[in-house]
Write an enzyme that holds these catalytic residues in place. Structure first.
Site, PDB file in Angstrom:
ATOM      1  N   LYS A 110      53.686 -56.190  28.208  1.00  0.00           N
ATOM      2  CA  LYS A 110      52.948 -56.668  29.440  1.00  0.00           C
ATOM      3  C   LYS A 110      52.079 -57.606  29.751  1.00  0.00           C
ATOM      4  CE  LYS A 110      55.086 -52.727  31.901  1.00  0.00           C
ATOM      5  NZ  LYS A 110      55.420 -52.040  31.052  1.00  0.00           N
TER       6      LYS A 110
HETATM    7  C1  LIG Z   1      56.498 -51.232  30.837  1.00  0.00           C
HETATM    8  C2  LIG Z   1      57.259 -51.038  29.825  1.00  0.00           C
HETATM    9  C3  LIG Z   1      58.522 -50.879  29.584  1.00  0.00           C
HETATM   10  C4  LIG Z   1      59.532 -50.998  31.063  1.00  0.00           C
HETATM   11  O1  LIG Z   1      59.551 -52.251  31.461  1.00  0.00           O
HETATM   12  P1  LIG Z   1      59.986 -52.425  32.917  1.00  0.00           P
HETATM   13  O2  LIG Z   1      59.842 -53.827  33.122  1.00  0.00           O
HETATM   14  O3  LIG Z   1      59.298 -51.607  33.749  1.00  0.00           O
HETATM   15  O4  LIG Z   1      61.471 -52.262  32.830  1.00  0.00           O
HETATM   16  C5  LIG Z   1      59.169 -50.606  28.446  1.00  0.00           C
HETATM   17  N1  LIG Z   1      58.426 -50.725  27.360  1.00  0.00           N
HETATM   18  C6  LIG Z   1      57.078 -50.628  27.351  1.00  0.00           C
HETATM   19  C7  LIG Z   1      56.292 -50.550  26.062  1.00  0.00           C
HETATM   20  C8  LIG Z   1      56.576 -50.982  28.395  1.00  0.00           C
HETATM   21  O5  LIG Z   1      54.997 -50.821  28.587  1.00  0.00           O
END
Ligand SMILES: *Cc1c(COP(=O)(O)O)cnc(C)c1O
Length: 376
Positions: free
Chosen positions: A56
């Protein structure tokens, strides 16, 4: 890549500066199994080397620098409202902290993120308000959506930072390209651990921008809305189920409509394969990957690795496989210890965050409960 999207709204040199300051960490491609004559290799693209140890950071930091650029240009103060199932909030809060004219209000489901994730969320940061909501992640997401329609907040200059925000999504396309460039092979298969389907949509957008991707695998935990939709066509959203890979505990993926507006279900089923991995299978996958390759995967990445194994067994596809690793295993020390018997090492940047002072308020799962925290 950034230039192709953003010129002429931002001038070229400024775009380069934004990209360099947002993406100031490595995204290495790690080989688990090298390619053989008959079978493509198995690789992990580690997206967790940023400040808050999840992928993220890529989207959140890029968005923060873009928003800062435009809010400086317009002179208007902004409030970023974000619902988080664990990792978004800390990445957004960290990415924006220190930027003038921007406040961040983050909502997370109380008691439904790991203690360590919670610490990362509630660390006291200038301009950031952390709210623990007595509800689920889907409640948090609904409250954010409803807040945008509230008359009382019509002058609050709200912006979202969830994965529906295109400013977060598009920069994530860049690492799909970076991965193909590092591998030096076209026609790869990408496996994306998925919840709100933002990461996957970013890959699909990269492919539409010309990246030679063979296919995507959307790897879900027990929250099986999307794999079920692809096989049965049932598009009714569900309540989320709690799992070990809790950042993917989403019953109503916010990017589903975006994907469904780009492709029919038949087109999606050609472009994507999807599967649902249980908690039990996640733990087995972590152990197997550690025993076979000496690699420590966090539970989200382990869902991806198990989906990769299944895809190859089911489909017989021999293309190279790149599994996106979405979080550092040190964010889930107990689950890792449960699965493989040892705890992962805590990186210095995490230890520092954990030692910092905290601040948080608890609120009911009603949109009106946000008012005092936003108006303030
Ligand atoms: C947010 C997140 C996901 C999922 O990603 P999306 O874009 O919501 O599909 C997967 N793994 C981790 C560690 C995350 O923080």
């Amino acid at each position: 890549m950034f230039r192709a999207w953003l010129q002429p709204a931002i001038d070229g040199l400024r775009i380069d500066t934004i990209a360099a300051s947002a993406l100031n960490f490595d995204i290495p491609l790690v080989t688990l199994v090298p390619a053989s004559k008959t079978l493509g290799g198995l690789y992990v693209l580690e997206l967790f080397h940023g400040p808050t140890l999840s992928f993220k950071d890529v989207g959140a930091r890029s968005m923060a620098h873009l928003v800062s650029h435009f809010s400086r240009a317009s002179g208007e103060a902004l409030t970023i409202l974000v619902a988080t199932s664990g990792d978004t909030g800390s990445a957004v809060a960290d990415g924006f902290s220190g930027l003038p004219g921007v406040r961040v209000v983050l909502l997370y489901p109380k008691g439904q993120v790991s203690p360590l994730q919670e610490r990362q969320l509630i660390v006291r940061r200038p301009g950031v308000t952390a709210l623990a909501v007595e509800g689920t992640f889907d409640d948090c997401q609904r409250m954010v959506k409803e807040a945008f329609a509230l008359q009382d907040l019509s002058n609050a200059n709200l912006t979202s930072a969830n994965s529906i925000n295109i400013g977060r999504l598009m920069p994530q396309s860049v690492y799909y390209m970076h991965a193909v460039a590092q591998l030096g092979e076209a026609d790869v298969l990408f496996v994306t651990p998925s919840g709100n389907l933002g990461n996957l949509t970013a890959g699909v957008l990269a492919r539409r921008s010309g990246l030679p991707v063979r296919r995507f695998v959307a790897a879900h935990n027990a929250n099986a809305f999307f794999p079920d939709y692809l096989t049965s066509g049932d598009d009714s959203f569900r309540d989320s189920i709690r799992t070990l890979s809790n950042a993917m505990d989403v019953g109503a993926p916010s990017n589903f409509e975006r994907l469904a507006s780009l492709y029919s279900r038949n087109e999606l089923a050609d472009l994507l394969w999807s599967t649902s991995v249980s908690d039990e299978e996640t733990l087995v996958s972590m152990k197997q990957v550690y025993d076979d390759y000496g690699y420590i995967a966090d539970p989200h990445t382990a869902v991806g690795l198990d989906a990769a194994r299944r895809y190859r067994e089911t489909d017989g596809d021999r293309a190279p496989v790149i599994v996106l690793s979405t979080a550092h295993p040190a964010k889930f020390p107990l689950t890792v210890k449960n699965a493989i018997g040892i705890e992962p090492e805590t990186p210095a940047r995490l230890a520092k965050l954990l030692a910092a002072e905290t601040s948080v308020s608890t609120i009911a799962r009603e949109t009106n409960a946000l008012l005092p925290h936003i108006a303030a």
